[in-house]
Structures are given as structure tokens and as C-alpha cells.
Design a protein around this motif. Structure first.
Motif, PDB file in Angstrom:
ATOM      1  N   ALA A   2       2.846  -2.712   4.590  1.00 16.14           N
ATOM      2  CA  ALA A   2       1.846  -1.756   4.112  1.00 16.14           C
ATOM      3  C   ALA A   2       2.494  -0.495   3.561  1.00 16.14           C
ATOM      4  O   ALA A   2       2.003   0.074   2.591  1.00 16.14           O
ATOM      5  N   ALA A   6       1.813   0.983  -0.141  1.00 13.75           N
ATOM      6  CA  ALA A   6       1.222   2.313  -0.308  1.00 13.75           C
ATOM      7  C   ALA A   6       2.123   3.193  -1.167  1.00 13.75           C
ATOM      8  O   ALA A   6       1.630   3.996  -1.966  1.00 13.75           O
ATOM      9  N   VAL A  47      -8.337  -3.961   4.636  1.00 12.53           N
ATOM     10  CA  VAL A  47      -6.996  -3.480   4.994  1.00 12.53           C
ATOM     11  C   VAL A  47      -6.030  -3.521   3.807  1.00 12.53           C
ATOM     12  O   VAL A  47      -4.832  -3.304   3.972  1.00 12.53           O
ATOM     13  N   PRO A  49      -3.779  -2.311   1.105  1.00 12.22           N
ATOM     14  CA  PRO A  49      -3.206  -0.965   1.071  1.00 12.22           C
ATOM     15  C   PRO A  49      -2.842  -0.429  -0.308  1.00 12.22           C
ATOM     16  O   PRO A  49      -2.044   0.496  -0.409  1.00 12.22           O
TER      17      PRO A  49
END
Length: 114
Positions: A2, A6, A47, A49
Motif C-alpha cells: 500500500a 500511495a 481498500v 490505495p
């Protein structure tokens, strides 16, 4: 994974804020539509990201020359090298460029350059 995802979205938000915003809006629209109609996809998107709707993963290999025929000239391809390996090089022969591509490196380039 993640954190690298990100970070890639963060790079896009700096180099092309309009495309970043469009990506986020697209993800939000997908979330609204799939939450109602597809619970598995809705859970995955909850979820997700990043501002991209897809990713490609290349593991432990050299890649042939690549051009994305579906990419628009004002979009960016963004690559990130993650892992614990060393001595990696990204070669872009059409530009005559070779870049040190060690883990933690993020490279963004426009299709116009390739």
C-alpha cells in the motif's frame, strides 16, 4: 504494498493534478456503483490505495520494449521499483537513456517521449 502505491499516486498528484483528480473521481464512482451491485469488488475498492484503476506487475525480469497503445499523450506511465535487489537499470532506448533503478525509485514519463 500500500505504501508504494500511495507514493505513486502522490507523484501523480504533483506532476499532473488534473489526471490525479480524474483518477480519484473514477475510483469513487466505481466504489458507488460496485458497492450496490458487486460486494466483492466493493470490498476491494474500499481498500484500493491509489488513483489508478489498474496496475501491471513485473517481477524479476527484463522487459521487452513496450508502448501502451491505449495511453493518451498527456497521461503518464509511472513505474516504481520495490524490493531488496540491487544493480538495476532502466533503459529507454528511444530516448538514449539508462537510469539507475534501485528499489525506492519512481519514474514517470509521458507517452510523447517514447
Amino acid at each position: 504494498m500500500a505504501i508504494p502505491n500511495a507514493m505513486i499516486s502522490g507523484v501523480l498528484s504533483i506532476i499532473h493534478p488534473v489526471l490525479y483528480k480524474a483518477g480519484i473521481q473514477g475510483i469513487e464512482k466505481l466504489k458507488m456503483e460496485t458497492t450496490l451491485n458487486n460486494s466483492i469488488m466493493g470490498r476491494a475498492l474500499a481498500v484500493w490505495p491509489m488513483a489508478f484503476t489498474n496496475i501491471s506487475l513485473i517481477s524479476n525480469r527484463a522487459c521487452p520494449l513496450h508502448c501502451d497503445p491505449h495511453s493518451s499523450g498527456n497521461w503518464y506511465d509511472i513505474t516504481a521499483n520495490v524490493g531488496d535487489h540491487s544493480s538495476c537499470i532502466m533503459s529507454i532506448p528511444t530516448l538514449g537513456v539508462e537510469l539507475v533503478y534501485d528499489p525506492g525509485t519512481i519514474v514517470a514519463f509521458s507517452r510523447h517521449l517514447l
